[in-house]
Structures are given as C-alpha cells and as structure tokens.
Design a protein around this motif. Structure first.
Motif, PDB file in Angstrom:
ATOM      1  N   GLU A 290      14.114  90.801  78.300  1.00 14.16           N
ATOM      2  CA  GLU A 290      14.322  90.144  76.838  1.00 14.16           C
ATOM      3  C   GLU A 290      14.727  91.311  76.228  1.00 14.16           C
ATOM      4  O   GLU A 290      13.469  92.112  76.517  1.00 14.16           O
ATOM      5  N   ASP A 291      14.955  91.029  75.395  1.00  7.65           N
ATOM      6  CA  ASP A 291      14.814  91.630  73.780  1.00  7.65           C
ATOM      7  C   ASP A 291      13.364  91.305  72.802  1.00  7.65           C
ATOM      8  O   ASP A 291      13.636  90.359  72.551  1.00  7.65           O
ATOM      9  N   PRO A 292      12.495  92.388  72.842  1.00  5.32           N
ATOM     10  CA  PRO A 292      11.293  91.906  72.311  1.00  5.32           C
ATOM     11  C   PRO A 292      11.391  91.453  70.878  1.00  5.32           C
ATOM     12  O   PRO A 292      10.954  90.501  70.533  1.00  5.32           O
ATOM     13  N   ARG A 293      12.351  91.413  69.984  1.00  2.00           N
ATOM     14  CA  ARG A 293      12.552  91.098  69.059  1.00  2.00           C
ATOM     15  C   ARG A 293      13.413  89.723  69.279  1.00  2.00           C
ATOM     16  O   ARG A 293      12.560  88.675  68.305  1.00  2.00           O
ATOM     17  N   TYR A 294      13.624  88.726  69.897  1.00  2.00           N
ATOM     18  CA  TYR A 294      13.587  87.907  70.120  1.00  2.00           C
ATOM     19  C   TYR A 294      11.831  87.063  70.110  1.00  2.00           C
ATOM     20  O   TYR A 294      12.395  86.324  70.066  1.00  2.00           O
ATOM     21  N   ILE A 295      11.851  87.706  71.113  1.00  2.00           N
ATOM     22  CA  ILE A 295      10.349  87.453  71.653  1.00  2.00           C
ATOM     23  C   ILE A 295       9.436  86.825  70.100  1.00  2.00           C
ATOM     24  O   ILE A 295       8.960  86.220  69.791  1.00  2.00           O
ATOM     25  N   ALA A 296       9.363  88.184  69.133  1.00  2.00           N
ATOM     26  CA  ALA A 296       8.724  88.309  68.256  1.00  2.00           C
ATOM     27  C   ALA A 296       9.240  87.784  67.203  1.00  2.00           C
ATOM     28  O   ALA A 296       8.434  86.494  66.235  1.00  2.00           O
ATOM     29  N   CYS A 318       1.743  87.474  63.642  1.00  4.79           N
ATOM     30  CA  CYS A 318       3.363  87.517  63.471  1.00  4.79           C
ATOM     31  C   CYS A 318       4.553  88.877  63.013  1.00  4.79           C
ATOM     32  O   CYS A 318       4.798  89.472  63.731  1.00  4.79           O
ATOM     33  N   LEU A 319       4.121  88.609  61.409  1.00  9.47           N
ATOM     34  CA  LEU A 319       5.204  89.683  61.213  1.00  9.47           C
ATOM     35  C   LEU A 319       4.723  91.119  61.069  1.00  9.47           C
ATOM     36  O   LEU A 319       5.827  92.274  61.390  1.00  9.47           O
ATOM     37  N   HIS A 320       3.389  91.237  60.702  1.00 11.93           N
ATOM     38  CA  HIS A 320       3.241  92.713  61.174  1.00 11.93           C
ATOM     39  C   HIS A 320       3.025  93.487  62.718  1.00 11.93           C
ATOM     40  O   HIS A 320       3.850  94.775  63.125  1.00 11.93           O
ATOM     41  N   ALA A 321       2.784  92.483  63.502  1.00 11.28           N
ATOM     42  CA  ALA A 321       3.607  92.234  65.164  1.00 11.28           C
ATOM     43  C   ALA A 321       4.757  93.246  65.164  1.00 11.28           C
ATOM     44  O   ALA A 321       5.171  94.042  65.958  1.00 11.28           O
ATOM     45  N   TRP A 322       5.669  92.527  64.419  1.00 13.93           N
ATOM     46  CA  TRP A 322       7.131  92.450  64.671  1.00 13.93           C
ATOM     47  C   TRP A 322       7.219  93.999  63.864  1.00 13.93           C
ATOM     48  O   TRP A 322       8.060  94.556  64.729  1.00 13.93           O
ATOM     49  N   GLU A 323       6.744  94.239  62.920  1.00 13.24           N
ATOM     50  CA  GLU A 323       7.248  95.279  62.300  1.00 13.24           C
ATOM     51  C   GLU A 323       6.754  96.156  62.891  1.00 13.24           C
ATOM     52  O   GLU A 323       6.858  97.427  63.092  1.00 13.24           O
ATOM     53  N   THR A 324       5.626  96.358  63.707  1.00 14.00           N
ATOM     54  CA  THR A 324       4.881  97.472  64.609  1.00 14.00           C
ATOM     55  C   THR A 324       5.521  97.889  65.413  1.00 14.00           C
ATOM     56  O   THR A 324       6.062  99.016  65.706  1.00 14.00           O
ATOM     57  N   TYR A 325       6.777  96.584  66.249  1.00 12.13           N
ATOM     58  CA  TYR A 325       7.364  96.549  67.033  1.00 12.13           C
ATOM     59  C   TYR A 325       8.482  97.342  66.719  1.00 12.13           C
ATOM     60  O   TYR A 325       8.884  98.310  67.529  1.00 12.13           O
ATOM     61  N   GLU A 326       9.355  97.523  66.020  1.00 11.59           N
ATOM     62  CA  GLU A 326      10.336  97.542  64.894  1.00 11.59           C
ATOM     63  C   GLU A 326      10.385  99.718  65.266  1.00 11.59           C
ATOM     64  O   GLU A 326      10.600 100.095  64.992  1.00 11.59           O
ATOM     65  N   ARG A 327       9.103  99.891  64.822  1.00 17.99           N
ATOM     66  CA  ARG A 327       8.034 101.055  64.351  1.00 17.99           C
ATOM     67  C   ARG A 327       7.979 101.738  65.346  1.00 17.99           C
ATOM     68  O   ARG A 327       9.103 102.949  65.856  1.00 17.99           O
ATOM     69  N   LEU A 328       7.237 101.515  66.785  1.00 17.02           N
ATOM     70  CA  LEU A 328       7.383 101.900  67.440  1.00 17.02           C
ATOM     71  C   LEU A 328       7.794 101.577  68.746  1.00 17.02           C
ATOM     72  O   LEU A 328       8.127 102.818  69.512  1.00 17.02           O
ATOM     73  N   GLY A 329       8.946 100.623  69.634  1.00 13.68           N
ATOM     74  CA  GLY A 329       9.545 100.525  69.946  1.00 13.68           C
ATOM     75  C   GLY A 329       8.801 100.233  71.704  1.00 13.68           C
ATOM     76  O   GLY A 329       7.343 100.068  71.312  1.00 13.68           O
ATOM     77  N   SER A 330       9.299 100.424  72.823  1.00  9.06           N
ATOM     78  CA  SER A 330       8.563  99.910  74.097  1.00  9.06           C
ATOM     79  C   SER A 330       8.427 101.343  74.108  1.00  9.06           C
ATOM     80  O   SER A 330       9.170 102.508  74.452  1.00  9.06           O
ATOM     81  N   PRO A 331       7.535 101.171  74.937  1.00  7.92           N
ATOM     82  CA  PRO A 331       6.530 100.137  76.067  1.00  7.92           C
ATOM     83  C   PRO A 331       5.777  99.996  75.215  1.00  7.92           C
ATOM     84  O   PRO A 331       4.650  98.480  74.805  1.00  7.92           O
ATOM     85  N   GLU A 332       5.423 100.984  73.280  1.00  2.00           N
ATOM     86  CA  GLU A 332       3.577 100.734  72.823  1.00  2.00           C
ATOM     87  C   GLU A 332       3.954  99.301  71.894  1.00  2.00           C
ATOM     88  O   GLU A 332       2.700  99.053  71.485  1.00  2.00           O
TER      89      GLU A 332
END
Length: 453
Positions: A290-296, A318-332
């Motif tokens: 699943e696209d983690p952005r959808y989950i975020a 939630c917004l910070h977690a979303w932003e963190t994912y955008e900067r780090l990507g998977s898996p971090e």
C-alpha cells in the motif's frame, strides 16, 4: 506355433499389424490429480456446502439457482461450480471474462439454447465475472430468466461494487472463505496419499508450509509439489524450508476489496484504542505494498474524526509523521507512521465535533435562507444604519468577563446545541468552558440556566 507377440508380423503377408501402445499420459499437476469428484470431498466451505448451508439445502431440494461465488483465490470456486453441474445433471461450460468477447458470448448462448431445446440444461461458469462491463453483464439476464442457463459467476471482488444490480437481483451471492490451517492440513494429507509418501518436513516446517499458502488451497498444492520434487532423504526444518521456498506474498489488492477491508480494520483498531491491533493492520498494509501516503492521509482523518479536540496534538502528530515519511521514504519513514498510529490509538477519543458539525449542517439545510440578526451585521453605509444594521451590538471585549451573551442565531430560531464535549482528554476542559458560557448567557438574559448546571 510361435507366439504372436514374440514374432512381429510380416508387413507384406497381409496380416494385420498389432495395435500400437497408447502413448504415456502427460504429467498432470497435483491440484488436477486430486481434484474432488463430489461436493462431499471439497475441503472447507462447510458453511455453504453443509446440510444447513445454502448450496447444501438447494441441492437437497433438487433445485439450483444462479449464483455468484465470492471469495479469495484458491478456495474452490471453479471446483464447486463443476460439481454443481454434475450434481444437477447440467452441461458444464466454462468461460473467462478476461478472454471472452461479445461474439464468444453469442456462441455460448446459442449452444445453450440448442441444448435447452433438447431437454438438457447448462451451467455456465464465468470466471472473473466482475471483469465484464455493464452491457456484457446485462446480456446474461434473458437467458437466466427463460432457464436457458444457470449462471455461476466467480469473483474475488465485492459483488456489491462490481456487479450490476439487475444481475445481483437474479443471483444468490455465496461467500466462500479462505481455507483455515486445519483445512490446509487435510488438503496436505490428501496430497500425500496421492503422492504415496509423506512430505520431508519436520513439524514446525510443515506448519510453516501451511502458513505460506495463506489460505489458498491451490497455492498449497503447488508448494507441496515443489517440496516433493526435491526427493530429500531426511526432513527439513523451518530454516531449511525458508532457504528453498520464498514466502508467498499476502493477497492484497490495492484497488480492490482487501484495500478497503484493511484500512477499515486499521481505523477501527485506532478508534478502539488498541495499539497492537493498529500496528498489525498498518504492517499488513505496508507489507502488501500500500502507498504509505494514502495511509498517512487516512490517519489524519482518524485524528480529525475520532480524536479531535480530546487531544488537539493528534492532528499535528499525523501531519509531522506524513512530512517525515515524505522526507525519508521507506523503510525509515514507515516508523514515523507506526509511531503516529500508536499515539492515535492511545489518545482519548471523541466524536463530539463530528456529531456537532453534522447537526449544524442539517440545521442549516432546514432553516433555509434565514438572515443573521441585524445587531451583528456591519453597517458601512448610512442606508444600512437606517435599516438597523449593527444597532444594539455589544462589543464583547468591553463587557464584564469579555462575554456579552448576545444571540447570534437568526431571529425567531430556537437556540440549538450542536457541540457537546465528552469528559475525556482535553474536551473535559472544554466542557467546563461550555458550561460557564451557558450559565453566563442565562444570567445575562435573565433565563433559567440549562439543566445540569
């Protein structure tokens, strides 16, 4: 006299040649070799095939109506359809919606019509029936209604979303379930009987093999065939098995029913304040691709709908977690989403804002175009002043306690209550403020305070 089988005949003597030996039978897959020959041999699906199940009761009554078999891959949809045709003495015709066009359907219907005229029915099995468009689905209807065919469609997608209402109204939906570990073990034992030997696996490795099948009987038989083909002299343990076989990917369609089922499970686990279940469903979605952005995005929705002002920080988390994912990507970046899910699950819950907003919208629809009271309207022109705009307005900052208690609803409208905080989290503090303003409003207007104050 010489034995005929010892001396080949002379081709020129006029003697007839010996009948040539039949060619050896081509190897057949294990799944085909142990395919059930009767409905009683089907592994699993007792809930529909048993005496009290819909198919069991239907066959006991000597009737068979059109059906839609809905279930995951490898649970016996094709096998059940074939056996239903045998049990009801109908010709079995199988097509796939992926490879069948309009011209092919016409030929199938014409052959069924001729068969029907000769006194024999046709069970038409349509695999992946949800792949047919609306017009193709509608083409089955007249042939179902006049008895030319009994339609049995198979789908892995939710029929409510994928099939026409007209088709569904003429067919009973039968839900088939993924095979349990006990069902898979019975299937493995049946395969061992056909092979004539036990699988070269120790107990834990055998359990691991069943888990690898993920409820799919066809997948299990393919795995069994692979293991049997190794011709091992001693049993493998779990580690040895995992080095030879890759774990089967979980069944997860990012655009299908599994997608909606798992996000629903995640949302309800968060709402139910169960961080362990929430982490599990999050992991299932991530592992399924699943696209983690959808989950975020859905996690932010959970914060707004189910936590809201009980914990105002939830949305920021939630917004910070979303932003963190955008900067780090998977898996971090996945870890940031996991931490946010834990926070959401453990946060106090309220839907008071959601309920209040829905009630306010309903009141707005009912009240139509009632204007605001004139005392809260601005009066930038003399004409508007003459009309009474702004007359009697009290500037709250100039009043005692910074609260005037004036009415802000349309004139003649009974004051409603939309927002009712719960006694959890930060909303407990907001309830104190709501109560204070209600008492002050009653005191300033000379009315009785609301009940409970």
């Amino acid at each position: 006299m010489a034995d005929l089988f010892d001396t080949p005949p002379d081709p020129g003597s006029g003697a007839s040649a010996a009948t040539p030996e039949a060619p050896p039978e081509a190897p057949r897959p294990l799944a085909d070799r142990i395919r059930p020959r009767a409905l009683a041999e089907v592994v699993g699906q007792e809930q529909v095939l048993g005496p009290d199940g819909p198919l069991g009761a239907m066959l006991a009554a000597g009737t068979l109506s059109s059906l839609v078999l809905w279930g995951p891959p490898g649970v016996g949809k094709t096998t059940i359809a074939r056996l239903l045709a045998d049990a009801s003495d109908r010709a079995f015709v199988q097509i796939s919606a992926i490879f069948t066009g309009v011209a092919d359907l016409r030929k199938v219907f014409e052959a069924a019509r001729l068969r029907h005229g000769q006194g024999r029915g046709t069970l038409l099995f349509v695999d992946e029936i949800h792949r047919f468009n609306r017009a193709q689905q509608d083409s089955f209807l007249p042939h179902m209604e006049d008895g030319t065919i009994v339609l049995v469609g198979a789908t892995t997608e939710n029929p409510s979303f994928e099939l026409n209402a007209a088709l569904l109204s003429r067919a009973q939906v039968i839900v088939l379930e993924r095979l349990s570990l006990a069902d898979l073990e019975r299937l493995a034992q049946r395969a061992e009987q056909a092979l004539g030997r036990a699988l070269p696996l120790d107990g834990p490795a055998r359990e691991a093999l069943l888990e690898m099948a993920d409820g799919d009987g066809r997948a299990l038989l393919n795995l069994v065939e692979q293991v049997d083909g190794w011709r091992l002299t001693r049993p493998l343990d779990t580690r040895g098995l995992s080095t030879r076989l890759m774990r089967r990917a979980a069944n997860y369609d990012k655009s299908g029913d599994g997608h909606y089922n798992l996000i629903s499970a995640l949302h309800k686990s968060v709402r139910g304040s169960d961080p362990d279940a929430a982490l599990y469903w999050l992991a299932r979605m991530i592992e399924g691709g699943e696209d983690p952005r959808y989950i975020a995005r859905r996690m932010l929705r959970m914060a707004v709908e189910d936590i809201a002002l009980a914990d105002p920080q939830a949305q920021s988390i939630c917004l910070h977690a979303w932003e963190t994912y955008e900067r780090l990507g998977s898996p971090e970046g996945d870890l940031a989403l996991a931490q946010a899910v834990i926070y959401l699950a453990l946060a106090p819950k309220t839907n008071a804002g959601y309920v209040g907003w829905k009630a306010a919208r309903e009141a707005a629809r009912r009240s139509g175009s009632k204007p605001p009271p004139k005392h809260i309207l601005n009066a930038p022109t003399a004409l508007m002043e003459d009309q009474g705009y702004g007359a009697g307005y009290q500037y709250d900052h100039d009043t005692e306690d910074g609260f005037s208690g004036q009415n802000y609803f349309p004139d003649g409208m009974k004051r409603p209550v939309f927002y009712q905080p719960v006694a959890r989290g930060f909303e407990r503090e907001l309830q104190k403020r709501v109560d204070w303003f209600a008492r002050a409003r009653a005191r300033l207007s000379g009315t009785k305070p609301p009940a409970g104050d």
